[in-house]
Design an enzyme around this catalytic site. Structure first.
Site, PDB file in Angstrom:
ATOM      1  N   GLU A 169      16.867  -3.105   1.145  1.00  0.00           N
ATOM      2  CA  GLU A 169      15.874  -3.631   0.212  1.00  0.00           C
ATOM      3  C   GLU A 169      16.035  -3.052  -1.184  1.00  0.00           C
ATOM      4  O   GLU A 169      15.764  -3.736  -2.189  1.00  0.00           O
ATOM      5  CB  GLU A 169      14.460  -3.391   0.730  1.00  0.00           C
ATOM      6  CG  GLU A 169      14.158  -1.964   1.153  1.00  0.00           C
ATOM      7  CD  GLU A 169      14.417  -1.722   2.628  1.00  0.00           C
ATOM      8  OE1 GLU A 169      15.568  -1.941   3.063  1.00  0.00           O
ATOM      9  OE2 GLU A 169      13.482  -1.310   3.337  1.00  0.00           O
ATOM     10  N   CYS A 180      11.304   1.528   5.558  1.00  0.00           N
ATOM     11  CA  CYS A 180      11.183   2.886   6.081  1.00  0.00           C
ATOM     12  C   CYS A 180      10.088   3.636   5.330  1.00  0.00           C
ATOM     13  O   CYS A 180       9.770   3.335   4.179  1.00  0.00           O
ATOM     14  CB  CYS A 180      12.514   3.620   5.981  1.00  0.00           C
ATOM     15  SG  CYS A 180      13.064   3.948   4.288  1.00  0.00           S
ATOM     16  N   HIS A 221      19.978   1.637   0.986  1.00  0.00           N
ATOM     17  CA  HIS A 221      19.105   0.875   1.887  1.00  0.00           C
ATOM     18  C   HIS A 221      19.021  -0.569   1.401  1.00  0.00           C
ATOM     19  O   HIS A 221      18.974  -0.839   0.195  1.00  0.00           O
ATOM     20  CB  HIS A 221      17.720   1.505   1.939  1.00  0.00           C
ATOM     21  CG  HIS A 221      17.656   2.714   2.824  1.00  0.00           C
ATOM     22  ND1 HIS A 221      16.706   2.877   3.807  1.00  0.00           N
ATOM     23  CD2 HIS A 221      18.444   3.816   2.881  1.00  0.00           C
ATOM     24  CE1 HIS A 221      16.896   4.025   4.431  1.00  0.00           C
ATOM     25  NE2 HIS A 221      17.947   4.618   3.883  1.00  0.00           N
ATOM     26  N   CYS A 236      11.647   3.790   1.228  1.00  0.00           N
ATOM     27  CA  CYS A 236      11.547   2.413   0.713  1.00  0.00           C
ATOM     28  C   CYS A 236      10.089   1.989   0.545  1.00  0.00           C
ATOM     29  O   CYS A 236       9.755   1.260  -0.399  1.00  0.00           O
ATOM     30  CB  CYS A 236      12.271   1.451   1.651  1.00  0.00           C
ATOM     31  SG  CYS A 236      14.059   1.698   1.709  1.00  0.00           S
TER      32      CYS A 236
END
EC number: 3.5.-.-
Length: 670
Positions: free
Chosen positions: A368, A424, A366, A487
């Site tokens: 980030e 998320c 992901h 996240c």
């Protein structure tokens, strides 16, 4: 038949039986050789002196004059008008509204100015025998001696500051201090209610036109490289340009207007401006607001987007993305010299069958999470500079002589995380089109704040199950889904243990994010709860200097539209100092060429081993344990992490899910 005479001809009318001749219309014939009529000419127009209202409007646009009262007889009224400037109300009186406005503006200007000779400007007193039917008193008010001297003085002051914008402190001291500040910073105060910022009731474009006369919008191009063929609008105000983007020209125009208002007037349309009614945002101990200034948020978002467009050149095939993230570093909050540390894209996690026992794959791709791993690579490189005395001054770290950690960040260094959408997990569990007050009406549902896990090889998250939080290697290989924490949960973890990771925690003090800027889907209450709010009441026993960090939150003015395209199975990463970007297959955790990524556990463990041997000030030089045990030996970090997991359990938010322990049982390469 007609006793009164013959029938009237075509040039006659009949009235009551009488005939009346209509006299023929006289025609004006110009002389045969007459000269054409001369155009009215006037002497060279003499510029009219400005009155106090015009001068005040130049210094503070968009002021509103309010009629306070009207007294006196009908034939000779006395008007009282007020104007509010920078939160201060100034009054003026006159026999007409115009004179009262002029006097109110003069009163405001007098508060800014002190003449060198110490003269006091007395207000205009209306004449007792004033003829209210005449307009002469209006001119008298404009050309009043006191007000004229006032306007003339302001004009000379502004002309001096325009001719010499870089005045020395000695030259500035010869000017009225407040007037000098006004002439250098012609801006409006932010709209406030009871001392707190408030989102304006009017739209940004309408408000911009009300505050400024010279506003020009231009659609300069359609940026096809961005998602959804976004339009780009530029607004020019006083020779300053502000950009805005959006999926339509209307939204791009609004974004440009918001950017202009934020920069010129400190007026923000951010959702962070007005707290929720039922659950107000907590106030940080060190600041009066959780909001990052809008101009700083826009600068962070722009820097990351520009860097992404720069590094993707030549590899446009990998520009397709759903989530874009990046980290920006500033020193003393100077955004003119800010540096983009990392840029990344990605939305997938590694498939269970591609797990590595050597730490050679990226488990979570992901965007980030990858950007934070790129930041780790940067921190290792900065510590490498400390290994050589000749380059130590270039590092962002300094020796820590009064603490248990050998090194710490230089004072004033801050890191800012940008994500083009809400992370998320818990921060994204809300409906953007519903008026969510933050109070869940269902008494038995605990949907808010729950720990959530990402789905293997897919998008979205699910709440963690009530278990001991352990996944097994053989279970995953047999077909059990490999689960990774969301996240939102990982960012909440960073706000307790820091973003430096467990290995570097034996060398440097914890490093925390100063701000998180989103490109879309920022809900103040949900975002705050997700990143720090859900555990602030239950967290306890953290070893200093570990603490609960509360990052500033903000939304960029040019919000990204919802992208309905299917997410690609790859992601890119770039760190400052890299020659080119790296493309990783998210499902295998390796580069598209099948190589080990430069930001894996294996790569960082090797860098850590090098630092332990060469970095000055390190007591224990050898690394004899495997990766997992080396992390476990960093006691304070482990205590803070265990306390974090306990805080989630005390709040009944679930158990933190760990990866199979076999992933961390690898040693340093010889």
């Amino acid at each position: 038949m007609f006793p009164y005479g013959p029938v009237a001809n075509s040039s006659e009318n009949t009235m009551n039986g009488y005939n009346r001749k209509v006299p023929p219309k006289r025609r004006y014939e110009m002389p045969k050789y007459a000269a054409p009529p001369k155009k009215k000419t006037c002497k060279e127009r003499i510029p009219q002196p400005k009155n106090t209202v015009a001068m005040l409007n130049e210094l503070r646009n968009g002021l509103i004059y309010k009629l306070e009262s009207q007294t006196g007889p009908v034939h000779a009224p006395l008007f009282t008008i007020s104007v509010e400037v920078d939160g201060q109300k100034y009054m003026g009186q006159g026999r007409s509204k115009k004179v009262a406005r002029i006097e109110a503006a003069a009163t405001a200007l007098r508060s800014f100015i002190q003449f060198k000779d110490g003269a006091v400007l007395s207000p205009l007193k209306p004449s007792g025998n004033l003829d209210f039917t005449s307009d002469e008193h209006l001119e008298n008010g404009i050309e009043n001696v006191d007000n004229g001297k006032l306007v003339d003085y302001i004009q000379k002051t502004l002309m001096l500051t325009e001719k010499k914008p870089n005045l020395t402190s000695l030259e500035q001291s010869t000017l009225p201090l407040q007037m000098f500040c006004m002439s250098q910073n012609v801006s409006k105060s932010a709209i406030t209610v009871d001392g707190q910022k408030k989102v304006p009731d009017k739209g940004p474009v309408m408000l911009l036109y009300e505050l400024y006369n010279d506003v020009n919008f231009e659609c300069i191009n359609i940026d096809s490289a961005q998602n959804n063929c976004r339009f780009k609008m530029t607004v020019t105000i006083n020779e300053k340009k502000f950009d805005g983007t959006g999926p339509s020209k209307k939204l791009a125009k609004n974004a440009a207007a918001k950017a202009a208002l934020a920069s010129l007037c400190n007026i923000s349309y951010s959702p962070m401006v007005v707290p929720q009614k039922n659950v107000p945002l907590p106030i940080d101990d060190k600041s009066s607001s959780m909001e990052l200034p809008q101009i700083h948020a826009d600068a962070i978002g722009r820097l990351v987007l520009e860097k992404f467009m720069e590094v993707i050149k030549g590899q446009e095939a990998y520009s397709r993305r759903k989530v874009l993230a990046g980290i920006v570093m500033t020193e003393n909050m100077n955004f003119f010299e800010a540096k983009v540390i990392s840029v990344s894209t990605g939305t997938k996690c590694v498939s269970g069958e591609h797990m590595s026992v050597n730490g050679a794959v990226l488990n979570d791709s992901h965007a980030e999470i990858v950007s934070r791993r790129c930041l780790l690579k940067f921190l290792y490189a900065q510590l490498d500079l400390q290994c050589n005395q000749a380059t130590a001054y270039q590092s962002i770290f300094v020796r820590n002589t009064d603490g248990q950690y050998p090194y710490k960040l230089k004072s004033g260094v801050h890191f800012h995380l940008y994500i083009n959408t809400a992370p998320c997990g818990d921060a994204r569990i809300f409906s953007p089109h519903e008026n969510d007050t933050g109070v869940d009406k269902h008494p038995n549902r605990k949907a808010r704040g729950q720990l959530r896990t990402k789905i293997e090889s897919g998008e979205g998250t699910i709440p963690v199950k009530s278990s001991d939080g352990i996944q097994t290697w053989d279970g995953v290989l047999q077909g059990q889904r490999l689960l990774t924490m969301s996240c939102s949960d990982k960012i909440a973890r960073w706000n307790i243990v820091g973003i430096q990771g467990s290995l570097l925690s034996s060398i440097i003090e914890p490093v925390y994010l100063h701000s998180i800027v989103l490109g879309s889907l920022l809900h103040p209450e949900h975002m705050y709860r997700a990143v720090c709010g859900r555990i602030e009441k239950s967290i306890q026993g953290l070893p200093p200097p570990y603490h609960l960090n509360k990052p500033r939150l903000a939304l960029v003015t040019s919000a990204e539209p919802r992208n309905q395209a299917k997410a690609p199975n790859f992601g890119i990463n770039w760190t400052i100092g890299d020659v080119e970007l790296e493309v990783v297959n998210s499902l295998t955790g390796r580069t598209i060429g099948g190589q080990v990524s430069r930001i894996t556990k294996q790569a960082f463990f090797d860098k850590y081993g090098f630092l332990m041997k060469n970095l000055p000030g390190i007591l224990k030089r050898s690394v004899t344990t495997d990766y997992g045990q080396t992390k476990a030996n960093v006691k304070d970090y482990q205590i803070a992490k265990i306390e974090l997991f306990s805080a989630f359990k005390r709040e009944d938010l679930g158990s933190w899910l760990k990866k199979p322990i076999e992933q961390d049982e690898f040693v340093l390469n010889e």
